[in-house]
Scaffold this motif. Structure first.
Motif, PDB file in Angstrom:
ATOM      1  N   ASN B 197       0.854  -1.178   0.000  1.00  0.00           N
ATOM      2  CA  ASN B 197       0.000   0.000   0.000  1.00  0.00           C
ATOM      3  C   ASN B 197       0.894   1.233   0.000  1.00  0.00           C
ATOM      4  O   ASN B 197       1.353   1.691   1.036  1.00  0.00           O
ATOM      5  CB  ASN B 197      -0.916  -0.001   1.236  1.00  0.00           C
ATOM      6  CG  ASN B 197      -1.889   1.170   1.236  1.00  0.00           C
ATOM      7  OD1 ASN B 197      -1.710   2.126   0.493  1.00  0.00           O
ATOM      8  ND2 ASN B 197      -2.890   1.094   2.071  1.00  0.00           N
ATOM      9  N   ALA B 200      -0.138   4.302   2.147  1.00  0.00           N
ATOM     10  CA  ALA B 200       0.030   4.076   3.576  1.00  0.00           C
ATOM     11  C   ALA B 200       1.509   4.051   3.942  1.00  0.00           C
ATOM     12  O   ALA B 200       1.900   4.538   5.004  1.00  0.00           O
ATOM     13  CB  ALA B 200      -0.637   2.767   3.982  1.00  0.00           C
TER      14      ALA B 200
ATOM     15  N   ASP C 343      -9.143   7.533   6.636  1.00  0.00           N
ATOM     16  CA  ASP C 343      -9.164   6.566   5.545  1.00  0.00           C
ATOM     17  C   ASP C 343      -8.178   5.451   5.869  1.00  0.00           C
ATOM     18  O   ASP C 343      -7.093   5.384   5.320  1.00  0.00           O
ATOM     19  CB  ASP C 343      -8.770   7.293   4.246  1.00  0.00           C
ATOM     20  CG  ASP C 343      -8.784   6.366   3.038  1.00  0.00           C
ATOM     21  OD1 ASP C 343      -9.272   5.228   3.170  1.00  0.00           O
ATOM     22  OD2 ASP C 343      -8.295   6.788   1.979  1.00  0.00           O
ATOM     23  N   LYS C 345      -8.075   2.345   5.323  1.00  0.00           N
ATOM     24  CA  LYS C 345      -7.752   1.393   4.276  1.00  0.00           C
ATOM     25  C   LYS C 345      -6.776   2.008   3.273  1.00  0.00           C
ATOM     26  O   LYS C 345      -5.854   1.360   2.797  1.00  0.00           O
ATOM     27  CB  LYS C 345      -9.046   1.014   3.559  1.00  0.00           C
ATOM     28  CG  LYS C 345      -9.057  -0.360   2.983  1.00  0.00           C
ATOM     29  CD  LYS C 345     -10.494  -0.728   2.640  1.00  0.00           C
ATOM     30  CE  LYS C 345     -10.621  -0.984   1.166  1.00  0.00           C
ATOM     31  NZ  LYS C 345     -12.031  -1.182   0.766  1.00  0.00           N
ATOM     32  N   LEU C 347      -4.837   4.954   3.752  1.00  0.00           N
ATOM     33  CA  LEU C 347      -3.622   5.563   4.287  1.00  0.00           C
ATOM     34  C   LEU C 347      -3.146   4.929   5.582  1.00  0.00           C
ATOM     35  O   LEU C 347      -2.095   5.275   6.090  1.00  0.00           O
ATOM     36  CB  LEU C 347      -3.867   7.056   4.566  1.00  0.00           C
ATOM     37  CG  LEU C 347      -3.979   7.961   3.357  1.00  0.00           C
ATOM     38  CD1 LEU C 347      -4.277   9.386   3.806  1.00  0.00           C
ATOM     39  CD2 LEU C 347      -2.680   7.934   2.566  1.00  0.00           C
ATOM     40  N   GLY C 348      -3.950   4.005   6.102  1.00  0.00           N
ATOM     41  CA  GLY C 348      -3.632   3.511   7.431  1.00  0.00           C
ATOM     42  C   GLY C 348      -2.699   2.321   7.456  1.00  0.00           C
ATOM     43  O   GLY C 348      -1.570   2.415   7.929  1.00  0.00           O
ATOM     44  N   PHE C 349      -3.162   1.216   6.908  1.00  0.00           N
ATOM     45  CA  PHE C 349      -2.377  -0.006   7.109  1.00  0.00           C
ATOM     46  C   PHE C 349      -2.038  -0.676   5.784  1.00  0.00           C
ATOM     47  O   PHE C 349      -2.551  -0.332   4.736  1.00  0.00           O
ATOM     48  CB  PHE C 349      -3.144  -0.983   8.011  1.00  0.00           C
ATOM     49  CG  PHE C 349      -4.498  -1.385   7.486  1.00  0.00           C
ATOM     50  CD1 PHE C 349      -4.625  -2.473   6.619  1.00  0.00           C
ATOM     51  CD2 PHE C 349      -5.649  -0.702   7.868  1.00  0.00           C
ATOM     52  CE1 PHE C 349      -5.860  -2.853   6.142  1.00  0.00           C
ATOM     53  CE2 PHE C 349      -6.887  -1.080   7.388  1.00  0.00           C
ATOM     54  CZ  PHE C 349      -6.994  -2.146   6.521  1.00  0.00           C
ATOM     55  N   ILE C 350      -1.121  -1.629   5.871  1.00  0.00           N
ATOM     56  CA  ILE C 350      -0.744  -2.422   4.704  1.00  0.00           C
ATOM     57  C   ILE C 350      -1.471  -3.761   4.853  1.00  0.00           C
ATOM     58  O   ILE C 350      -1.088  -4.565   5.700  1.00  0.00           O
ATOM     59  CB  ILE C 350       0.780  -2.668   4.663  1.00  0.00           C
ATOM     60  CG1 ILE C 350       1.572  -1.438   5.077  1.00  0.00           C
ATOM     61  CG2 ILE C 350       1.206  -3.245   3.320  1.00  0.00           C
ATOM     62  CD1 ILE C 350       1.737  -0.377   4.055  1.00  0.00           C
ATOM     63  N   PRO C 351      -2.499  -3.999   4.057  1.00  0.00           N
ATOM     64  CA  PRO C 351      -3.387  -5.144   4.335  1.00  0.00           C
ATOM     65  C   PRO C 351      -2.690  -6.495   4.398  1.00  0.00           C
ATOM     66  O   PRO C 351      -3.022  -7.318   5.235  1.00  0.00           O
ATOM     67  CB  PRO C 351      -4.387  -5.104   3.178  1.00  0.00           C
ATOM     68  CG  PRO C 351      -3.843  -4.152   2.172  1.00  0.00           C
ATOM     69  CD  PRO C 351      -2.924  -3.238   2.892  1.00  0.00           C
ATOM     70  N   MET C 353       0.304  -7.186   5.247  1.00  0.00           N
ATOM     71  CA  MET C 353       1.365  -7.362   6.244  1.00  0.00           C
ATOM     72  C   MET C 353       0.733  -7.721   7.583  1.00  0.00           C
ATOM     73  O   MET C 353      -0.433  -7.484   7.856  1.00  0.00           O
ATOM     74  CB  MET C 353       2.216  -6.093   6.367  1.00  0.00           C
ATOM     75  CG  MET C 353       3.046  -5.843   5.130  1.00  0.00           C
ATOM     76  SD  MET C 353       4.600  -4.939   5.334  1.00  0.00           S
ATOM     77  CE  MET C 353       4.280  -3.754   6.548  1.00  0.00           C
ATOM     78  N   LYS C 399      -2.553 -11.413   9.487  1.00  0.00           N
ATOM     79  CA  LYS C 399      -2.589 -10.332   8.497  1.00  0.00           C
ATOM     80  C   LYS C 399      -3.647  -9.313   8.898  1.00  0.00           C
ATOM     81  O   LYS C 399      -4.744  -9.680   9.314  1.00  0.00           O
ATOM     82  CB  LYS C 399      -2.947 -10.887   7.117  1.00  0.00           C
ATOM     83  CG  LYS C 399      -1.820 -11.664   6.484  1.00  0.00           C
ATOM     84  CD  LYS C 399      -1.867 -11.520   4.963  1.00  0.00           C
ATOM     85  CE  LYS C 399      -0.629 -12.084   4.328  1.00  0.00           C
ATOM     86  NZ  LYS C 399      -0.712 -13.531   4.092  1.00  0.00           N
ATOM     87  N   SER C 401      -5.424  -7.494   7.066  1.00  0.00           N
ATOM     88  CA  SER C 401      -6.618  -7.523   6.212  1.00  0.00           C
ATOM     89  C   SER C 401      -7.691  -8.441   6.777  1.00  0.00           C
ATOM     90  O   SER C 401      -8.861  -8.302   6.451  1.00  0.00           O
ATOM     91  CB  SER C 401      -6.236  -7.966   4.802  1.00  0.00           C
ATOM     92  OG  SER C 401      -5.665  -9.246   4.837  1.00  0.00           O
ATOM     93  N   GLN C 408      -8.523  -3.160  13.130  1.00  0.00           N
ATOM     94  CA  GLN C 408      -7.622  -2.515  12.165  1.00  0.00           C
ATOM     95  C   GLN C 408      -7.330  -1.093  12.623  1.00  0.00           C
ATOM     96  O   GLN C 408      -6.191  -0.618  12.566  1.00  0.00           O
ATOM     97  CB  GLN C 408      -8.278  -2.493  10.777  1.00  0.00           C
ATOM     98  CG  GLN C 408      -8.405  -3.870  10.160  1.00  0.00           C
ATOM     99  CD  GLN C 408      -9.165  -3.851   8.844  1.00  0.00           C
ATOM    100  OE1 GLN C 408      -9.893  -2.908   8.547  1.00  0.00           O
ATOM    101  NE2 GLN C 408      -8.998  -4.899   8.060  1.00  0.00           N
ATOM    102  N   LYS C 415       0.459   1.943  15.572  1.00  0.00           N
ATOM    103  CA  LYS C 415       1.606   2.304  14.737  1.00  0.00           C
ATOM    104  C   LYS C 415       2.032   3.745  14.989  1.00  0.00           C
ATOM    105  O   LYS C 415       3.214   4.026  15.176  1.00  0.00           O
ATOM    106  CB  LYS C 415       1.225   2.139  13.255  1.00  0.00           C
ATOM    107  CG  LYS C 415       2.297   2.631  12.291  1.00  0.00           C
ATOM    108  CD  LYS C 415       1.871   2.517  10.852  1.00  0.00           C
ATOM    109  CE  LYS C 415       0.934   3.651  10.479  1.00  0.00           C
ATOM    110  NZ  LYS C 415       0.554   3.636   9.057  1.00  0.00           N
TER     111      LYS C 415
END
Ligand SMILES: Nc1ncnc2c1ncn2[C@@H]1O[C@H](COP(=O)(O)OP(=O)(O)OP(=O)(O)O)[C@@H](O)[C@H]1O
Ligand SMILES: Nc1ncnc2c1ncn2[C@@H]1O[C@H](COP(=O)(O)OP(=O)(O)OP(=O)(O)O)[C@@H](O)[C@H]1O
Ligand SMILES: [Mg+2]
Ligand SMILES: [Mg+2]
Lengths: 294, 315, 500, 315
Positions: B197, B200, C343, C345, C347-351, C353, C399, C401, C408, C415
């Motif tokens: 992402n 992000a 947002d 999804k 800008l927040g997390f890496i799905p 990971m 994960k 996601s 989430q 983080k």
């Protein structure tokens, strides 16, 4: 700055323009032919436009179309394919521009032909093998890129001689795509399969032949296997001299190149020219390699 | 469900492919006694080494969501450059090696620079540099093979150490280093983040541009290693070498579970992918499959292996 | 026997061995609004996705209007008369609003007859969409591309899409998570309308007041299990929470007793053309400043500018009295500013990971030895965060996601916290978060303030703003209309300033 | 904001490229008088036609978020199949045409089937079928060019109608049909939806699998048209024809603004992309640029055009 002779300015309008489309400028032999053409064109004071068809008949046809549209005085074509490059010949003939095929043929008849018959090169190589093996032994054949004119012709020539020598057995045949690394890998795998059964390898060009030699040397059985290939590129000549490559078949790039330009110029000037200039192949072995090494 | 919405090219898992590979090997071992011999395995290893090096490089790139089509051209350029300095009795061995690696590094860095500075998709940039690289290799070598290389240089491609071909040793070392970079370093972590992402990752304070620069540069270095290996193996710098290598390398990575949408992939998977391709092409020769059919069988097995891989998982 | 339009018997579903739904039974009456309640991860969305045909159950049966809904795919269910507003906004960004509203239904509404099969008639779709949007009272042009809308606007389009399907059952999975009170009122009006026409609604939300205002019946799930169904009158706030959480929660907003310290952030005359202008405020250590306003007031834009995600045109930012230039998130983090985006999804997390790799992403500097990752310190910090924030996960390698929405959100907060900022901007921090987790997040915010962190909290929920903030900055159409202290602020005063 | 997170290969806009193309043409018109002549423009049109047909096909595929690497092999297979039935005085013209198109349709449908039924990424599936197709073309033709074709068949590649080369007419018709499919039909709408957000498409009741089947099948048909055109142009069914065509076609699509992450793209953009590539390669020949340098210049111009394109937009 000033030009020294009349090769620029006004006079360039009167200069003959020849368009040349070459099979592949990534092939050393073709590059040699092309260089020779360049040199001869300079000598005769004609402008030579050389383009690379990159082994694509379509591209070649398109390049000839462009030459015609540009109104060149003559076209030299080093055909990619026998059939597929033929439309280019017809287009040029229809446009009344002389077209000279160099190095290999097309099925459509051009104004003139300069070169040699690829089938013959394979015959020469195979005959050599047959003689060396005393008409008996196991042979592997490494093809060029499948479906290309040179591959097909060399295949035909080789098979002809094989038929004439029932003692020779074709153990396996496979493509090495003209490529040295692929030829080497293929030979490595063949050694795994057939090991000591292998008596000789015929490769459709020197690149693959050199690859075969490398693989055989690495496996320590080069002295038991005869390798022959076609083209007589400098690397191959060196190898023949050293005795690692047993023989190669020499095609005269020099003569093909200069003869092509000469013929084109004559045809463009409507002077008399040779319709078919056949330049013979020569077998190169350790004995005569000195003549070819410069 | 969530957030998988844009994962175009669905991910191929990481376990099933090991099974598929094993099955293939077992089948081959039974169909030809010549397959499972030490000498044949060493040959496969040697033949796989170049593709594996490139595949490692492109795995990094694909994990960040990019692509590199210029691998094959980099092989040619770096090979020719290295060969130019590798004639006997000219320079010490270090010179051709550094020249080769250096040119790969520059080439890769150029890819990275254009991709990060312009907004041109990696596909186009590297398609462009693929063509440029091919031209450069021809210009440098004047269209002719650069031959007559020193024995020490050729040893890299043809030599043995305790009976193990040198290319295999390079392969193993590269595999370990790449695995460590990907799994144990901060850079590796950031690669996954950028590919998983990008927005992000940026919002997490990662210098996305730097990560991409690194990735393409590393890919260039690995391609240069492939180029040097190839040159030393065929003892010639070939300006037309490496054509089409990019597709094989990308295939190895994807077969091994790297998703072209970025964010996933492992070096072990890529290694298996490369071995799978290598084993197939070796065994097709061993079984003396006619060349036309070789291509059909190759295609079928590759798709088949990845399909089998899919069955192993539920999702 | 009551008139059930939909009956569900013993439905079960697990994901890679973990039971998301365990023997759920459920009945829906014709013309009722049936709320489905439960904590984050209780299985509500999974249940609904099975109903609509996006997921297949492991076992159980669904009967719709007397017929088995077995083996239906989404297309069939939609045609049979069930439609759904999805929790995660499911739109096609490159298509227009009207094209999205009628996606999948062109054959019925927007196809011209002619000799080319399936020839589209976009003007018909546009006209129809304009009507529907007007009914909903939203001012969005039907022929603008979806990607140009704000999240809130997208949600309104999704509502329009579901409602225009003329369905007999409409599933609404957190339809109001991104919209503000004005739009919620319009939606409720629509729901009442639909109800009077005999349409049944399944309504999912974490906003308690909405549940009590709109629903007739309430079913509660907990950890994938069915807990019970009661009529709305039988329940009150506390008893419902008890059913959901399994325990009582006292006061929603914990008392704050942080001491206000030094000035941390000061912004002066921030402006960005077309977004906001003349924004000035200060935040001190230990202080919580609320940013209030209606949807589209520009609060997120201000936050993004301060965090370096967007460039601003004018103004100055000072950190602890020193002027700083912030042109990237990295710069912001280095200056001690953290941002939890609305947002999550995007800008927040890496799905893909893991929880661990996400939580430590902004603080790798502290988790590295040379170029290598220090796994031990990473694991220690992650374990700490999972414990502190009560992140519900099967382990730190799960994960992100596959976590539920609320969890989430906690991962993203974790983080940012690990980056050890002096100032944290929380943009809609409790969006889509269940009551229990909300309470935990409030406690967490309080805790941070008590430890001297400066906090900016953006929220569309007035009670939250009022309950948490020490000071409230009210925005309207990109302008700062009021700055209120905790004492003077009231719901009415904020609203009045938000609409000027 | 939302949902752009995984758009890996950033989209290249749709307007700047027209400008880039125009600039190039103007520059060329001034640098060589031979460029802007009717005969040369017709030649460019003819030369571009095959690549454009393939590029139209792959535009559909890329819009749905897929990729098709088997284009070049489909050209070979369909060309050989058509040629087999196109000998003079055997079958009427319709037979080779239907056989060619039919084989392309089947090939494409096979791609679509494997991609939708297995979970194998399109990259791998079509890489596999690329190899398979190459083998099939060689098997069908026994490795030899299929020549001696009827004049009516060859007319397709070499004939004129009112002075306009027939390939250009096919190109224009195909362009119009493809534009209508993409912009005016439900199927086209669904392509954008599937590529833009597959989950959303599925949640809207779109049968994603069907859309993909269609797309790969259409791509197969267009490749077959390219194959027939090529065969008629070189008056031979060439089993090794079309190698590398896939990259040119994909490049045309991406240069024209189709994003490899799916959901965007137009036929007009793709046409411009194909023209751009065609004009560059034509003019490099006209300007008599040495072949090695041609490759370098080609690469630079392609990247340059797309960079220029990027400047035209804000975003
Ligand atoms: N694709 C998946 N793979 C694995 N686990 C999943 C998947 N989807 C959901 N889950 C798990 O199933 C459980 C139920 O999730 P679901 O989304 O239905 O919760 P929810 O009640 O809607 O929560 P929220 O209120 O946060 O939306 C969660 O524990 C979640 O982690
Ligand atoms: N992605 C976007 N593209 C275009 N305009 C946008 C986008 N996001 C927001 N806007 C517009 O920018 C303005 C400010 O929106 P912003 O999201 O900052 O508002 P907000 O006060 O944070 O409200 P919200 O509660 O919706 O987050 C509004 O006019 C909004 O419509
Ligand atoms: Mg949910
Ligand atoms: Mg906001």
């Amino acid at each position: 700055n000033q030009s020294q002779d009349g090769s620029s300015g006004e006079s360039s309008g009167e200069k003959l323009v020849i368009g040349a489309t070459m099979l592949s400028m990534q092939n050393e032999f073709i590059v040699n032919v092309s260089d020779e053409m360049e040199a001869k064109a300079k000598e005769l004071g004609v402008e030579l436009i050389t383009v690379d068809a990159e082994r694509s008949a379509l591209k070649q046809v398109e390049q000839v179309e462009s030459f015609i549209a540009q109104g060149v005085d003559a076209i030299i074509m080093n055909p990619c394919e026998v059939e597929a490059s033929s439309p280019a010949v017809k287009l040029a003939m229809n446009a009344n521009i002389p077209i000279i095929n160099v190095n290999s043929e097309t099925s459509a008849k051009p104004t003139a032909f300069v070169g040699s018959d690829d089938t013959e090169s394979a015959r020469i190589a195979m005959r050599y093998l047959a003689k060396k093996l005393g008409g008996k032994g196991n042979i592997l054949m490494m093809h060029g890129f499948m479906g290309q004119a040179a591959q097909l012709k060399r295949d035909n020539g080789a098979k002809e001689i094989l038929k004439a020598n029932p003692g020779l057995k074709l153990l396996a045949e496979q493509t090495g795509e003209w490529d040295r690394a692929k030829g080497m890998s293929l030979t490595e795998n063949w050694i795994q399969s057939y090991g000591s059964q292998i008596n000789a390898i015929f490769a459709h060009n020197d690149e693959m032949g050199m690859g075969a030699v490398k693989a055989l040397e690495a496996a320590g059985i080069k002295n038991k296997v005869i390798v022959v290939s076609v083209d007589a590129i400098p690397d191959a000549l060196q190898a023949v001299k050293k005795g690692t490559l047993d023989a190669t078949v020499f095609q005269n790039a020099r003569e093909q190149g200069s003869k092509a330009i000469e013929t084109a110029v004559k045809a463009a000037k409507k002077e008399a020219f040779e319709k078919e200039a056949l330049i013979p192949f020569q077998l190169v072995t350790k004995e005569n390699v000195g003549e070819f090494l410069k | 469900m969530l957030s998988t919405q844009n994962f175009r090219f669905t991910k191929v898992g990481q376990y099933g492919i090991y099974l598929a590979f094993l099955i293939l090997c077992v089948v081959l071992a039974f169909s030809t006694p010549r397959f499972f011999t030490v000498s044949n395995l060493l040959i496969i290893g040697t033949q796989v080494s170049i593709n594996a090096l490139l595949a490692f490089g492109v795995t990094f790139v694909i994990i960040t969501g990019g692509i590199d089509l210029s691998l094959g051209s980099m092989v040619a350029v770096t090979g020719v450059v290295a060969a130019t300095f590798a004639h006997p009795d000219t320079y010490p061995l270090a010179v051709p090696l550094l020249a080769g690696i250096g040119s790969g590094l520059l080439f890769g860095a150029f890819n990275g620079l254009v991709i990060t500075k312009s907004k041109v998709p990696p596909f186009i940039v590297t398609l462009g540099t693929m063509t440029i690289g091919r031209g450069l290799a021809l210009i440098i070598s004047k269209g002719r093979p650069v031959s007559n290389l020193s024995d020490t240089f050729n040893f890299i491609g043809g030599g043995n150490v305790f009976g193990i071909p040198f290319p295999i040793i390079i392969l193993i070392v590269a595999f370990i280093v790449c695995t460590v970079i990907l799994n144990k370093t901060v850079l590796g972590r950031y690669m996954y983040a950028v590919g998983g992402n990008e927005s992000a990752a940026r919002a997490s304070g990662i210098r996305v541009g730097n990560v991409k620069m690194w990735v393409y540069t590393i890919c260039g270095i690995l391609s240069a290693m492939g180029g040097i290996l190839l040159t030393a193996r065929i003892t010639t710098g070939q300006p037309n070498a490496g054509a089409g290598f990019e597709l094989d390398a990308i295939a190895a990575a994807i077969i091994g579970g790297t998703s072209t949408s970025g964010g996933t992939g492992t070096m072990t998977g890529t290694l298996i992918g490369a071995l799978l391709i290598g084993v197939i092409s070796n065994s097709l020769d061993l079984l003396n499959v006619t060349s036309y059919y070789q291509q059909v069988v190759m295609g079928v097995i590759i798709i088949g292996a990845v399909v089998l891989d899919g069955f192993g998982k539920k999702d | 026997m009551p008139d059930f339009i939909l009956t569900v018997n013993q439905l079960s579903k697990s994901f890679s061995g973990i039971k998301a739904l365990d023997n759920i039974s459920f009945n829906l009456r014709r013309g009722e609004v049936h709320a489905l309640m439960g904590e984050n991860g209780a299985g509500k969305s999974t249940f609904m996705k099975i109903l609509i045909g996006l997921l297949t159950p492991d076992s159980g049966e669904i009967v719709f209007e007397g017929k088995n809904l077995h083996d239906s795919n989404v297309g069939d269910t939609l045609k049979k008369g069930i439609s759904m507003i999805h929790q995660e906004i499911l739109i096609v960004p490159e298509l227009t609003v009207a094209q999205n509203i009628f996606l999948g239904r062109e054959k019925a509404f927007g196809v011209k007859r002619g000799w080319i099969p399936g020839l589209l008639d976009d003007s018909a779709i546009n006209e129809k969409s304009a009507q529907i949007l007007q009914q909903l009272g939203v001012d969005i042009s039907p022929d603008i591309k979806m990607k140009h809308l704000s999240v809130a606007q997208m949600q309104m389009v999704e509502i329009a899409k579901a409602i225009s399907n003329e369905a007999k059952v409409i599933i609404m999975d957190e339809p109001t998570s991104a919209i503000s009170d004005k739009e919620v009122e319009m939606l409720f009006k629509m729901i009442r309308d639909l109800k009077s026409k005999g349409v049944s609604i399944i309504y999912i939300s974490h906003k308690m007041d909405e549940i009590f205002r709109i629903s007739d019946t309430i079913t509660v799930l907990r950890d994938g299990k069915y807990i019970g169904t009661k009529s709305a009158e039988e329940l009150d706030h506390n008893s419902l929470i008890a059913m959901m959480v399994g325990r009582e929660i006292g006061q929603m907003f914990p008392e704050g007793n942080a001491s206000i310290g030094e000035e941390v952030l000061s912004v002066e005359n921030l402006g960005k053309k077309g977004k906001f202008a003349n924004i000035s405020f200060k935040v001190h250590a230990g202080e919580i400043v609320g940013l209030a306003g209606l949807m589209g007031a520009g609060r997120t834009e201000i936050a993004r500018a301060i965090f370096g995600l967007d460039k601003m045109d004018e103004g100055m930012i000072r950190i602890s009295g020193e002027t700083v230039q912030i042109d990237s998130p990295l710069k912001a983090l280095k200056n001690g500013i953290g941002y939890v985006s609305e947002d999550r999804k995007g800008l927040g997390f890496i799905p893909r990971m893991s929880v661990k790799n996400n939580v430590t992403l902004s603080s790798m500097k502290r988790h590295q030895k040379g170029i290598f990752i220090n796994t031990k310190s990473e694991e220690a910090d992650t374990a700490q965060m999972i414990a502190d924030l009560r992140i519900k996960t099967s382990g730190m390698d799960q994960k992100v996601s596959t976590l539920s929405g609320g969890n989430q959100q906690k991962v993203v907060i974790g983080k940012v916290l690990l980056a050890a900022p002096q100032l944290i901007i929380l943009d809609e921090p409790t969006r889509g978060v269940d009551v229990g987790a909300k309470f935990e997040i409030y406690k967490l915010i309080r805790n941070l303030a008590e430890n001297g962190m400066a906090i900016i909290m953006i929220s569309s929920e007035l009670p939250e703003i009022l309950g948490m903030s020490d000071r409230i900055v009210v925005l309207s159409k990109g302008r700062q209309t009021a700055t209120l202290s905790r004492q003077e602020a009231t719901q009415e005063l904020i609203m009045r300033n938000a609409v000027v």
